[in-house]
Design a protein around this motif. Structure first.
Motif, PDB file in Angstrom:
ATOM      1  N   UNK A  43       0.837  -1.205   0.000  1.00 20.50           N
ATOM      2  CA  UNK A  43       0.000   0.000   0.000  1.00 20.50           C
ATOM      3  C   UNK A  43       0.868   1.250   0.000  1.00 20.50           C
ATOM      4  N   UNK A  44       1.947   1.232   0.775  1.00 22.40           N
ATOM      5  CA  UNK A  44       2.854   2.377   0.828  1.00 22.40           C
ATOM      6  C   UNK A  44       3.521   2.600  -0.528  1.00 22.40           C
ATOM      7  N   UNK A  45       4.002   1.536  -1.143  1.00 19.66           N
ATOM      8  CA  UNK A  45       4.626   1.654  -2.466  1.00 19.66           C
ATOM      9  C   UNK A  45       3.625   2.209  -3.469  1.00 19.66           C
ATOM     10  N   UNK A  46       2.416   1.642  -3.491  1.00 20.07           N
ATOM     11  CA  UNK A  46       1.384   2.107  -4.432  1.00 20.07           C
ATOM     12  C   UNK A  46       1.040   3.576  -4.199  1.00 20.07           C
ATOM     13  N   UNK A  47       0.917   3.957  -2.941  1.00 20.59           N
ATOM     14  CA  UNK A  47       0.575   5.353  -2.618  1.00 20.59           C
ATOM     15  C   UNK A  47       1.682   6.302  -3.082  1.00 20.59           C
ATOM     16  N   UNK A  48       2.919   5.945  -2.836  1.00 20.20           N
ATOM     17  CA  UNK A  48       4.048   6.785  -3.251  1.00 20.20           C
ATOM     18  C   UNK A  48       4.142   6.877  -4.767  1.00 20.20           C
ATOM     19  N   UNK A  49       3.950   5.765  -5.451  1.00 18.55           N
ATOM     20  CA  UNK A  49       3.995   5.774  -6.917  1.00 18.55           C
ATOM     21  C   UNK A  49       2.871   6.641  -7.467  1.00 18.55           C
ATOM     22  N   UNK A  50       1.668   6.479  -6.916  1.00 16.52           N
ATOM     23  CA  UNK A  50       0.532   7.302  -7.361  1.00 16.52           C
ATOM     24  C   UNK A  50       0.835   8.788  -7.198  1.00 16.52           C
ATOM     25  N   UNK A  51       1.442   9.160  -6.065  1.00 19.20           N
ATOM     26  CA  UNK A  51       1.772  10.566  -5.823  1.00 19.20           C
ATOM     27  C   UNK A  51       2.828  11.055  -6.813  1.00 19.20           C
ATOM     28  N   UNK A  52       3.822  10.227  -7.103  1.00 18.59           N
ATOM     29  CA  UNK A  52       4.869  10.617  -8.048  1.00 18.59           C
ATOM     30  C   UNK A  52       4.333  10.781  -9.466  1.00 18.59           C
ATOM     31  N   UNK A  53       3.378   9.963  -9.823  1.00 18.45           N
ATOM     32  CA  UNK A  53       2.903   9.940 -11.193  1.00 18.45           C
ATOM     33  C   UNK A  53       1.665  10.793 -11.433  1.00 18.45           C
ATOM     34  N   UNK A  54       1.130  11.399 -10.383  1.00 12.28           N
ATOM     35  CA  UNK A  54      -0.133  12.143 -10.480  1.00 12.28           C
ATOM     36  C   UNK A  54      -0.119  13.198 -11.578  1.00 12.28           C
ATOM     37  N   UNK A  55       0.990  13.836 -11.782  1.00 11.11           N
ATOM     38  CA  UNK A  55       1.031  14.919 -12.776  1.00 11.11           C
ATOM     39  C   UNK A  55       1.823  14.568 -14.036  1.00 11.11           C
ATOM     40  N   UNK A  56       2.356  13.361 -14.111  1.00  9.69           N
ATOM     41  CA  UNK A  56       3.236  13.029 -15.236  1.00  9.69           C
ATOM     42  C   UNK A  56       2.516  12.468 -16.448  1.00  9.69           C
ATOM     43  N   UNK A  57       1.312  11.950 -16.265  1.00  8.16           N
ATOM     44  CA  UNK A  57       0.615  11.314 -17.368  1.00  8.16           C
ATOM     45  C   UNK A  57       1.128   9.920 -17.666  1.00  8.16           C
ATOM     46  N   UNK A  58       1.956   9.411 -16.817  1.00  7.11           N
ATOM     47  CA  UNK A  58       2.531   8.074 -16.973  1.00  7.11           C
ATOM     48  C   UNK A  58       1.591   7.058 -16.351  1.00  7.11           C
ATOM     49  N   UNK A  59       1.358   5.945 -17.051  1.00  6.01           N
ATOM     50  CA  UNK A  59       0.497   4.894 -16.515  1.00  6.01           C
ATOM     51  C   UNK A  59       1.361   3.706 -16.113  1.00  6.01           C
ATOM     52  N   UNK A  60       1.247   3.293 -14.885  1.00  6.52           N
ATOM     53  CA  UNK A  60       2.051   2.184 -14.381  1.00  6.52           C
ATOM     54  C   UNK A  60       1.336   0.859 -14.630  1.00  6.52           C
ATOM     55  N   UNK A  61       2.098  -0.141 -15.020  1.00  5.02           N
ATOM     56  CA  UNK A  61       1.546  -1.480 -15.206  1.00  5.02           C
ATOM     57  C   UNK A  61       1.936  -2.409 -14.064  1.00  5.02           C
ATOM     58  N   UNK A  62       3.095  -2.177 -13.489  1.00  2.18           N
ATOM     59  CA  UNK A  62       3.562  -2.956 -12.345  1.00  2.18           C
ATOM     60  C   UNK A  62       4.791  -2.262 -11.772  1.00  2.18           C
ATOM     61  N   UNK A  63       5.246  -2.748 -10.634  1.00  2.00           N
ATOM     62  CA  UNK A  63       6.462  -2.193 -10.055  1.00  2.00           C
ATOM     63  C   UNK A  63       7.409  -3.316  -9.667  1.00  2.00           C
ATOM     64  N   UNK A  64       8.685  -2.964  -9.594  1.00  2.00           N
ATOM     65  CA  UNK A  64       9.734  -3.893  -9.199  1.00  2.00           C
ATOM     66  C   UNK A  64      10.455  -3.258  -8.018  1.00  2.00           C
TER      67      UNK A  64
END
Length: 137
Positions: A103-124
Motif C-alpha cells: 500500500x505504501x509503495x502504491x501510494x508513493x507511486x501514485x503521488x509521483x505519477x499524479x502529474x506526469x501522465x505516466x500509466x504504471x503497469x507494475x512495479x519492481x
C-alpha cells in the motif's frame, strides 16, 4: 501457454522443461541453474529463455555484475513478490511484501505519477545488500 501463441512459439519439450524448472523454483535462476535442473542444452536454454522473455511469460531479474536470472512472470506464477539481491555472491532471493508495504509503495507511486501522465503497469522492488553467507566471510 496462451502467451506463446502471438509469437507462434510452440510448447516444445525443451520449452516445457525450462518452464517447469522456473515454475518449481523458489527464487530466480541463472541460465546455468536452468540448464542443470532441466537437462536442456545451454544454447537451447538461452534461446528459449530469450523467446519466453519476449513473449512475457518469463522475466529477467537483474543480478549483480550482469548475473541475470529468470523467473516466471507474475501473471503465470500468481505470486507477487520482490527480491533481495546479494552484492557479494549475486544470489537473488524472493520475499513476500506485507500488505502495508504494498500500500505504501502504491501510494508513493501514485503521488509521483499524479502529474506526469505516466500509466504504471507494475512495479519492481529489489533490495540490495549482502546475504548471511557473505557477511560471515
Amino acid at each position: 501457454v496462451q502467451a506463446l501463441a502471438p509469437l507462434e512459439l510452440r510448447l516444445t519439450g525443451n520449452r516445457r522443461s525450462v518452464l517447469a524448472v522456473l515454475e518449481y523454483s523458489s527464487r530466480p535462476l541463472t541460465v546455468e541453474e536452468v540448464v542443470a535442473d532441466s537437462g536442456v542444452p545451454t544454447s537451447t536454454a538461452y534461446r528459449n529463455l530469450a523467446e519466453l522473455v519476449e513473449a512475457g511469460v518469463v522475466v529477467r531479474v537483474s543480478g549483480v555484475g550482469g548475473g541475470d536470472r529468470h523467473e516466471l512472470a507474475e501473471q503465470f506464477s500468481q505470486h507477487h513478490h520482490h527480491h533481495l539481491v546479494c552484492t557479494g555472491c549475486g544470489i537473488v532471493t524472493d520475499f513476500d511484501p506485507s500488505p502495508q508495504l504494498e500500500k505504501l509503495i502504491d501510494r508513493e507511486i501514485d503521488a509521483l505519477l499524479a502529474t506526469s501522465g505516466f500509466e504504471i503497469t507494475h512495479h519492481v522492488f529489489d533490495v540490495r545488500g549482502r546475504c548471511r553467507d557473505c557477511l560471515a566471510v
